[in-house]
Design an enzyme around this catalytic site. Sequence first.
Site: not given
Length: 305
Positions: A138-140, A142, A238
């Site tokens: 998962i993104d930084k 998130t 997103r």
Amino acid sequence: MTIHEYKIENKDDAGQRIDKVLPEFNSDWSRTQIQDWIKLSLVKVNDKLIKPNYKTKLNDHILVTEKEIVEADINPENLNLDIYYEDDDVAIVYKPKGIVVHPSAGHSTGTLVNGLMHQMKNLSGINGEVRPGIVHRIDKDTSGLLMVAKNDIAHRSLVNQLVKKTVTRKYVALVHGNIPHDYGTIEAPIGRNKNDRQSMAVVDDGKEAVTHFNVLEHFNNYTLVECELESGRTHQIRVHMKYIGFPLVGDPKYGPKKTLNIGGQALHAGIIGFEHPVTQEYIEKSTPLPEDFEQLLADIRKSDS
């Protein structure tokens, strides 16, 4: 070593120092790293070595030989990670907002992997030396839950479940605008944005991507939604929410210029569920919204009243 190839095609990129331009091409790189690589003769422009203060020109052909992190560079760190489930084969771990999942050229310390190496004796090795145990990301910015594999058999099983789309992955997101539908499904292929090297977009030749959503709460100018992933493309939620006209609040890459400054997108991976690779038991864990997300919602409710 990994070789990256770029061409200066944008007038805005021309005339700038190369150590400033290259980090814009790859967000994992810093100006200091680029300067070091130039000194080590790892950067060439038009097949010639250059100095760190070199200013780019239109149509410059750039080759960057990335100095990759090796296993010896990765050290266990006590990050006090919250472990929601753990046995000999798998684990479910909470990744706080602001932490990168695995080491890269720009992040060799303080990553989830560094913390996992401190708290777990065994991690799968299929994804290489710098990504032990990592099945998905998962993104930084998130927050939320991730599956972790503790051996290669478990890793293959979890990856297979992702491919078969049987893993439950539910996120909570706050988006701009008022979604008129109570629920919906977004089916739109995602690929690299041809106009922006560092972002993804809905494109005709992209990979299949499906996101289901349902509305949790309406506000005057925002909507709180739960999104369930059927596929797992980079930045999928997103990109998809922007595509239908409701970009995530705080998203620096896909959100509007006028958004709330909350240090990244308002997105939380709240539920993860999968079949245990050995016992075949279905395991599902959930985690509440982090305190800063809850405070954001409380502030919006207060301003709406």
